[in-house]
Design an enzyme around this catalytic site. Sequence first.
Site, PDB file in Angstrom:
ATOM      1  N   SER A 149     -25.848  28.905  42.050  1.00  0.00           N
ATOM      2  CA  SER A 149     -26.989  28.283  42.535  1.00  0.00           C
ATOM      3  C   SER A 149     -28.332  28.240  42.305  1.00  0.00           C
ATOM      4  CB  SER A 149     -27.015  27.447  44.173  1.00  0.00           C
ATOM      5  OG  SER A 149     -27.843  27.208  44.588  1.00  0.00           O
ATOM      6  N   ASP A 301     -32.198  22.714  40.043  1.00  0.00           N
ATOM      7  CA  ASP A 301     -32.074  24.181  40.665  1.00  0.00           C
ATOM      8  C   ASP A 301     -30.618  24.707  39.426  1.00  0.00           C
ATOM      9  OD1 ASP A 301     -29.704  22.456  41.668  1.00  0.00           O
ATOM     10  OD2 ASP A 301     -29.228  24.609  43.071  1.00  0.00           O
ATOM     11  N   ASP A 303     -27.471  24.845  39.046  1.00  0.00           N
ATOM     12  CA  ASP A 303     -25.993  24.498  38.874  1.00  0.00           C
ATOM     13  C   ASP A 303     -26.247  23.361  39.061  1.00  0.00           C
ATOM     14  OD1 ASP A 303     -26.506  24.749  41.758  1.00  0.00           O
ATOM     15  OD2 ASP A 303     -24.137  24.701  41.901  1.00  0.00           O
ATOM     16  N   ASP A 305     -26.862  21.022  42.184  1.00  0.00           N
ATOM     17  CA  ASP A 305     -26.988  20.416  42.984  1.00  0.00           C
ATOM     18  C   ASP A 305     -27.991  19.517  43.802  1.00  0.00           C
ATOM     19  OD1 ASP A 305     -27.398  22.776  43.991  1.00  0.00           O
ATOM     20  OD2 ASP A 305     -25.040  23.195  44.660  1.00  0.00           O
TER      21      ASP A 305
END
Length: 575
Positions: A149, A301, A303, A305
């Site tokens: 993340s 961010d 990734d 999400d």
Amino acid sequence: MHIEQNILDKVNEWLTPTFDSQTQEEIKEMITTSPKNLEESFFKNLEFGTGGMRGVMGVGTNRINKYTLGKNTQGLSNYMIKSFSGEQLKVAIAYDCRHNSNTLAKVVADVFSANGIHVYLFSDMRPTPELSFALKYLNCHAGIVLTASHNPPEYNGYKVYWQDGGQLVPPQDGEIIEVIEGLNYSEIKFEANENLIEYIDVAVDEAFAKSTIENASFNTPLAAKENLKIVYTSLHGTSIKAIPGVLAKAGYTDVNIVAEQEVPNGDFPTVKSPNPEEPEALSMAIALSDKIGGDIVIGTDPDSDRLGVAVRDTDGKMVLLNGNQTMVIMTAFLLEQWKRAGKLDGKQFIGSTIVSTPMMLELASGYNVECKVGLTGFKWIAKFIKDFPELKFIGGGEESFGYMVGDAVRDKDAVAACLLVCEIAAQAKAAGSTLYKELLNLYVDFGFYKEHLISLTKKGISGMQEINQMMIDLRENPMIEINGQRVVCIEDYENSTSRNMFTEEIESISIPKSNVLIYYLEDGSKICARPSGTEPKIKFYFSVNTPLDAVEKAKEVEKQLDEKIKNIIAEMQLS
């Protein structure tokens, strides 16, 4: 320095032929040059937390490497083979832009295939929400994302998704962990069956984009879309693979990408932290917006999400909304759209978490829908969708800048959330309003809620001990009064109890156990303490509220609420 025998036993195991020569050489180097690093690398096994498993990359049981991930994957393979006996098992695997993510993803694919499981492996980095979508789209039994993340560059991670597209929840998580912990490293099957590894890309991308546009579009006129000036940054992450294309297909033509942050890069060279929760992360995007007269700034961010959103306030200045504010704006918009379409009949719900704004409960009450509140993490919202099939999920989120639109993706999804927030902004602008004014109108209707987060980083063994002691003190020596307001109730999710501080009456809490404490004050303020499940941090969440009579009084009231939060923090000695 003295190293405990149990740590030395782990070190010696990793010096056996089960582990490759490079791993053994790195360990030998640490023994002679960095015993402290050796201790940190082996003092515990990496654990599954709120968002899967995350850790620093390197050798050792407390690090992300081919052996710790291989052991997880072998355990998961064993569990799946037993759970789905006789079925042709399928998994989907995605990975982000971090260092080693692609090679670690291939290791994971190799282990699955070596166990006779068919693997759909993305040919390049993809957003995490696309993995959740792909898992269901391809009828897989499970899915894996290699990501940490928004953690620093030295981190990576491993998130496990189940058949419904959501992350692991009880009882599967505990059962799988038990299988993993019962394995020896020598039992990992690393020899791939390449015939069982199938690479996926464009077809899934197109299906994901189509689904996103269907779920997050709400009859915004084309002229309104074209008139919205968007500034977008991927913060060197994976969303560049999806968001520009989705916005273009949805009809948004004025999208200005921050070029310096456009290329994926696991070092995240232009930011201290690739986390849209941090105002500094969006500074370059805000500067571009000021230069070109942008209406809205969006950053995601690594990734993809989480998303951060900045909009112009009543003075025309770009301000960063917090996760609670974006969640409230998007949820209220969705509820209003459902109401106008005549689709609200009492069989719908929205989702939130125990550390997020209580304003979500007010919205739910105002539209006569249920608000289901769970622990931190979207896996719990996904579990609500699975556990209550008779109810239709509208949308929901949490304070940490995540949101989920409908149930096509069963995890926080910055791709759909990005499109949704653009829909709201475009419609507001076309009506002579702004996203910020829409938020203030909600405060007039439902009360002005203001939240704040303090996150204290405590690294290593000593840091973990310090965090544990802070939680012990809050439990065993609870504060009776804070900022002149009596504590009326303390919820302890580790003990599943709610304690009335006036009557000493104790009630049970049905939400699953978690190391979380919440203090409620007599004026409606709320203070939550929670050690992070994925980072070496303890987090304190503050929520205060008061009525707002008119939009014109918003600045005055906000100052009062900010002062209240400041005083609470000072009294708790957290500043």
